[in-house]
Structures are given as C-alpha cells and as structure tokens.
Design a protein around this motif. Structure first.
Motif, PDB file in Angstrom:
ATOM      1  N   TRP A  73      60.650 -17.921 138.348  1.00 17.47           N
ATOM      2  CA  TRP A  73      61.070 -16.518 138.429  1.00 17.47           C
ATOM      3  C   TRP A  73      60.904 -16.002 139.858  1.00 17.47           C
ATOM      4  CZ3 TRP A  73      58.957 -11.688 139.544  1.00 17.47           C
ATOM      5  CH2 TRP A  73      59.679 -10.580 139.081  1.00 17.47           C
ATOM      6  N   SER A  74      59.781 -16.342 140.471  1.00 19.62           N
ATOM      7  CA  SER A  74      59.520 -15.902 141.848  1.00 19.62           C
ATOM      8  C   SER A  74      60.517 -16.520 142.815  1.00 19.62           C
ATOM      9  CB  SER A  74      58.091 -16.284 142.255  1.00 19.62           C
ATOM     10  OG  SER A  74      57.136 -15.704 141.397  1.00 19.62           O
ATOM     11  N   GLU A  75      60.761 -17.825 142.656  1.00 19.54           N
ATOM     12  CA  GLU A  75      61.708 -18.511 143.540  1.00 19.54           C
ATOM     13  C   GLU A  75      63.109 -17.919 143.396  1.00 19.54           C
ATOM     14  OE1 GLU A  75      61.282 -20.757 145.794  1.00 19.54           O
ATOM     15  OE2 GLU A  75      59.513 -21.973 145.342  1.00 19.54           O
ATOM     16  N   GLY A  76      63.494 -17.621 142.163  1.00 17.70           N
ATOM     17  CA  GLY A  76      64.813 -17.034 141.950  1.00 17.70           C
ATOM     18  C   GLY A  76      64.947 -15.675 142.609  1.00 17.70           C
ATOM     19  N   LEU A  77      63.905 -14.862 142.489  1.00 19.35           N
ATOM     20  CA  LEU A  77      63.932 -13.544 143.118  1.00 19.35           C
ATOM     21  C   LEU A  77      63.976 -13.673 144.638  1.00 19.35           C
ATOM     22  CD1 LEU A  77      63.807 -10.479 142.682  1.00 19.35           C
ATOM     23  CD2 LEU A  77      61.313 -10.653 142.786  1.00 19.35           C
ATOM     24  N   MET A  78      63.186 -14.602 145.178  1.00 18.64           N
ATOM     25  CA  MET A  78      63.176 -14.786 146.627  1.00 18.64           C
ATOM     26  C   MET A  78      64.541 -15.227 147.137  1.00 18.64           C
ATOM     27  SD  MET A  78      59.398 -16.290 147.625  1.00 18.64           S
ATOM     28  CE  MET A  78      59.445 -17.725 146.565  1.00 18.64           C
ATOM     29  N   PHE A  79      65.165 -16.172 146.435  1.00 21.35           N
ATOM     30  CA  PHE A  79      66.477 -16.634 146.882  1.00 21.35           C
ATOM     31  C   PHE A  79      67.503 -15.509 146.801  1.00 21.35           C
ATOM     32  CE2 PHE A  79      70.687 -18.422 146.373  1.00 21.35           C
ATOM     33  CZ  PHE A  79      70.731 -19.344 147.400  1.00 21.35           C
ATOM     34  N   SER A  80      67.494 -14.766 145.706  1.00 19.63           N
ATOM     35  CA  SER A  80      68.463 -13.683 145.537  1.00 19.63           C
ATOM     36  C   SER A  80      68.335 -12.640 146.637  1.00 19.63           C
ATOM     37  CB  SER A  80      68.276 -13.017 144.170  1.00 19.63           C
ATOM     38  OG  SER A  80      68.595 -13.909 143.126  1.00 19.63           O
ATOM     39  N   CYS A  81      67.091 -12.363 147.044  1.00 16.14           N
ATOM     40  CA  CYS A  81      66.855 -11.321 148.047  1.00 16.14           C
ATOM     41  C   CYS A  81      66.994 -11.836 149.476  1.00 16.14           C
ATOM     42  CB  CYS A  81      65.469 -10.715 147.850  1.00 16.14           C
ATOM     43  SG  CYS A  81      65.298  -9.769 146.319  1.00 16.14           S
ATOM     44  N   ALA A  82      66.849 -13.141 149.671  1.00 18.99           N
ATOM     45  CA  ALA A  82      66.951 -13.691 151.025  1.00 18.99           C
ATOM     46  C   ALA A  82      68.360 -14.163 151.349  1.00 18.99           C
ATOM     47  CB  ALA A  82      65.974 -14.850 151.198  1.00 18.99           C
ATOM     48  N   ALA A  83      69.028 -14.772 150.371  1.00 22.66           N
ATOM     49  CA  ALA A  83      70.330 -15.374 150.656  1.00 22.66           C
ATOM     50  C   ALA A  83      71.376 -15.084 149.596  1.00 22.66           C
ATOM     51  CB  ALA A  83      70.170 -16.893 150.791  1.00 22.66           C
ATOM     52  N   GLY A  84      70.986 -14.444 148.519  1.00 21.88           N
ATOM     53  CA  GLY A  84      71.913 -14.201 147.425  1.00 21.88           C
ATOM     54  C   GLY A  84      72.470 -12.792 147.417  1.00 21.88           C
ATOM     55  N   SER A  85      72.926 -12.379 146.249  1.00 22.02           N
ATOM     56  CA  SER A  85      73.649 -11.113 146.135  1.00 22.02           C
ATOM     57  C   SER A  85      72.756  -9.884 146.236  1.00 22.02           C
ATOM     58  CB  SER A  85      74.409 -11.083 144.801  1.00 22.02           C
ATOM     59  OG  SER A  85      73.520 -11.258 143.712  1.00 22.02           O
ATOM     60  N   TYR A  86      71.440 -10.068 146.225  1.00 24.94           N
ATOM     61  CA  TYR A  86      70.525  -8.930 146.338  1.00 24.94           C
ATOM     62  C   TYR A  86      69.857  -8.869 147.717  1.00 24.94           C
ATOM     63  CZ  TYR A  86      70.894  -7.808 141.385  1.00 24.94           C
ATOM     64  OH  TYR A  86      71.369  -7.434 140.152  1.00 24.94           O
ATOM     65  N   HIS A  87      70.477  -9.499 148.715  1.00 23.52           N
ATOM     66  CA  HIS A  87      69.839  -9.551 150.036  1.00 23.52           C
ATOM     67  C   HIS A  87      69.652  -8.168 150.650  1.00 23.52           C
ATOM     68  CE1 HIS A  87      73.511  -8.743 152.432  1.00 23.52           C
ATOM     69  NE2 HIS A  87      74.119  -9.299 151.406  1.00 23.52           N
ATOM     70  N   ALA A  88      70.441  -7.199 150.230  1.00 25.61           N
ATOM     71  CA  ALA A  88      70.314  -5.845 150.771  1.00 25.61           C
ATOM     72  C   ALA A  88      69.582  -4.910 149.817  1.00 25.61           C
ATOM     73  CB  ALA A  88      71.700  -5.276 151.092  1.00 25.61           C
ATOM     74  N   GLU A  89      69.051  -5.444 148.719  1.00 20.34           N
ATOM     75  CA  GLU A  89      68.420  -4.602 147.699  1.00 20.34           C
ATOM     76  C   GLU A  89      67.080  -5.203 147.270  1.00 20.34           C
ATOM     77  OE1 GLU A  89      71.153  -3.501 144.487  1.00 20.34           O
ATOM     78  OE2 GLU A  89      72.762  -4.362 145.687  1.00 20.34           O
ATOM     79  N   VAL A  90      66.158  -5.312 148.195  1.00 21.42           N
ATOM     80  CA  VAL A  90      64.852  -5.868 147.863  1.00 21.42           C
ATOM     81  C   VAL A  90      64.113  -4.898 146.941  1.00 21.42           C
ATOM     82  CG1 VAL A  90      62.621  -6.605 148.778  1.00 21.42           C
ATOM     83  CG2 VAL A  90      64.725  -7.127 150.026  1.00 21.42           C
ATOM     84  N   PRO A  91      63.645  -5.357 145.789  1.00 21.62           N
ATOM     85  CA  PRO A  91      62.940  -4.450 144.872  1.00 21.62           C
ATOM     86  C   PRO A  91      61.608  -3.994 145.451  1.00 21.62           C
ATOM     87  CG  PRO A  91      62.808  -6.715 144.092  1.00 21.62           C
ATOM     88  CD  PRO A  91      63.761  -6.720 145.246  1.00 21.62           C
ATOM     89  N   SER A  92      61.148  -2.859 144.982  1.00 16.11           N
ATOM     90  CA  SER A  92      59.863  -2.333 145.432  1.00 16.11           C
ATOM     91  C   SER A  92      58.727  -3.141 144.811  1.00 16.11           C
ATOM     92  CB  SER A  92      59.729  -0.863 145.030  1.00 16.11           C
ATOM     93  OG  SER A  92      59.652  -0.758 143.612  1.00 16.11           O
ATOM     94  N   GLU A  93      57.542  -2.953 145.372  1.00 17.99           N
ATOM     95  CA  GLU A  93      56.381  -3.647 144.811  1.00 17.99           C
ATOM     96  C   GLU A  93      56.131  -3.260 143.349  1.00 17.99           C
ATOM     97  OE1 GLU A  93      51.585  -3.965 145.624  1.00 17.99           O
ATOM     98  OE2 GLU A  93      52.917  -3.585 147.323  1.00 17.99           O
ATOM     99  N   PRO A  94      56.220  -1.965 142.977  1.00 19.29           N
ATOM    100  CA  PRO A  94      56.050  -1.629 141.552  1.00 19.29           C
ATOM    101  C   PRO A  94      57.097  -2.286 140.652  1.00 19.29           C
ATOM    102  CG  PRO A  94      55.753   0.323 142.897  1.00 19.29           C
ATOM    103  CD  PRO A  94      56.269  -0.749 143.814  1.00 19.29           C
ATOM    104  N   GLU A  95      58.329  -2.410 141.140  1.00 18.48           N
ATOM    105  CA  GLU A  95      59.365  -3.071 140.337  1.00 18.48           C
ATOM    106  C   GLU A  95      59.045  -4.549 140.133  1.00 18.48           C
ATOM    107  OE1 GLU A  95      63.405  -0.538 141.372  1.00 18.48           O
ATOM    108  OE2 GLU A  95      62.643  -1.956 142.859  1.00 18.48           O
ATOM    109  N   ILE A  96      58.579  -5.193 141.187  1.00 21.36           N
ATOM    110  CA  ILE A  96      58.212  -6.605 141.061  1.00 21.36           C
ATOM    111  C   ILE A  96      57.016  -6.757 140.131  1.00 21.36           C
ATOM    112  CG2 ILE A  96      57.411  -8.646 142.307  1.00 21.36           C
ATOM    113  CD1 ILE A  96      58.912  -7.607 144.761  1.00 21.36           C
ATOM    114  N   ARG A  97      56.064  -5.841 140.247  1.00 19.96           N
ATOM    115  CA  ARG A  97      54.884  -5.901 139.371  1.00 19.96           C
ATOM    116  C   ARG A  97      55.284  -5.758 137.905  1.00 19.96           C
ATOM    117  NH1 ARG A  97      52.097  -2.211 141.643  1.00 19.96           N
ATOM    118  NH2 ARG A  97      52.524  -0.488 140.230  1.00 19.96           N
TER     119      ARG A  97
END
Length: 200
Positions: free
Chosen positions: A159-183
């Motif tokens: 789950w963590s790897e998927g989120l990291m990839f999505s936010c670093a190189a995928g479709s969510y690269h411009a929409e990093v979730p907040s810490e409360p959202e990740i928590r």
C-alpha cells in the motif's frame, strides 16, 4: 556482495552523485566517468571506489538505504504492542515526510529496483538492504495480534509503495495527500487486517 556503504567524504560524494545521476539521467546515464564529472572529481576517482558497474550500483543501493533510513526512521516506529493508532500515526509521519521532502529518493529507488530485476547479483544486495525496514514491521504486526504478520506487513508495504509511486511518478504526482489523510488510510488498512472496529 562486494561494495560497502561509503565511509569517507569522497565515498559519500560519489554515492550521492550516483543517485543524483539516476534521478537526472536514468540508469543509462550512470557511468564512472559521469560521476567523476558531475562530482568535480579527478578522472578515475569513482573507479578507485567502485571498480565495476556492479560495485557502483551496490554503492548506490547502500547509500539509498542509508538516506531512506534518515527519512523513514525505523526507530520512530512505536514499541510492539503500542496500539494501532500509534502505528498508523508513525507510518503516516514517515511516508508523508518521504513524499513531501525527498521525492528524488523515490526516483532513484525505482531506477535501482528495476535494474535489480535484470541483475540477480544486485537483486540480492537490494533485498538485503531492504530488510532493515521489513523486519521491524513484521514484528509490530505480530505484536498487534496479526495471525499472518508476514502477509500483513507485505500488504502495508505494498500500500505504501503504491502510494509513493502514484505521488512520485503516477497520476497523483501533483496531489500529495496530507499527513492526516495518509494516517486515516493506514488506520483503515490496519483495522481491516486485525478485525478491529471501523475507524472514526
């Protein structure tokens, strides 16, 4: 495994420059000469530290693990049995810190991971470097009452790897979730695994 993490200022410079080249130019751009040039070192300096390409890649993997440990900080994980909320909060803190302040490390990580799929000798070195993050998580899941701590740790890592990839190189690269959202995401996942009450 022949290479070791750099222990001198020049060794650290070479290793950090190797990671920078992976980010800027990709795996094909990582050469001994390119490291010397980008680091401003005399020709042959990198070869003196890592004579072969395999050795240079191992140096890069070792440095990657060192720098990731400063971001993810396994020591920040709660003591086993400390509760799901504490675990979710610790994981969210580390992951958010990685996504917001160290995204270049994610790019170099993916370059090295893909290369490891083509080099069995690098695969062994890469996997060994990753054990420092996997083993504490397995222990925490076991202490939390997981009936399948290895599998549940794999789910958390995936789950963590998927989120990291999505936010670093995928479709969510411009929409990093907040810490409360990740928590909250970690809390939902952990409670689902351990059959706890639904998150508030």
């Amino acid at each position: 495994m022949t290479a070791r993490p750099p222990r001198t200022p020049r060794g650290e410079l070479i290793a950090d420059t190797a990671l920078a080249l992976l980010v800027e130019r990709g795996m094909r751009g990582l050469t001994h000469r390119a490291v010397d040039e980008l680091a401003g070192l005399p020709p042959g300096s990198t070869s003196n530290q890592a004579r072969t390409r395999q050795a240079l890649l191992e140096v890069a993997v070792g440095r990657q693990a060192e720098r990731e440990a400063r971001v993810l900080v396994p020591a920040e994980l709660p003591v086993p049995g400390g509760g799901l909320d504490d675990l979710a909060a610790s994981l969210a803190l580390a992951l958010h810190r990685y996504l917001t302040g160290n995204r270049e490390l994610l790019v170099s990580r993916y370059e090295l991971a893909l290369e490891a799929t083509r080099r069995p000798e690098l695969r062994a070195y890469y996997d060994a470097a990753g054990q420092r993050f996997r083993e504490p998580l397995v222990a925490l899941m076991r202490a939390a009452g997981s009936e399948a701590p290895e599998r549940h740790a794999l789910s958390l890592i995936s789950w963590s790897e998927g989120l990291m990839f999505s936010c670093a190189a995928g479709s969510y690269h411009a929409e990093v979730p907040s810490e409360p959202e990740i928590r909250r995401g970690f809390t939902e996942l952990l409670r689902g695994m351990l059959a706890g009450p639904p998150p508030r």
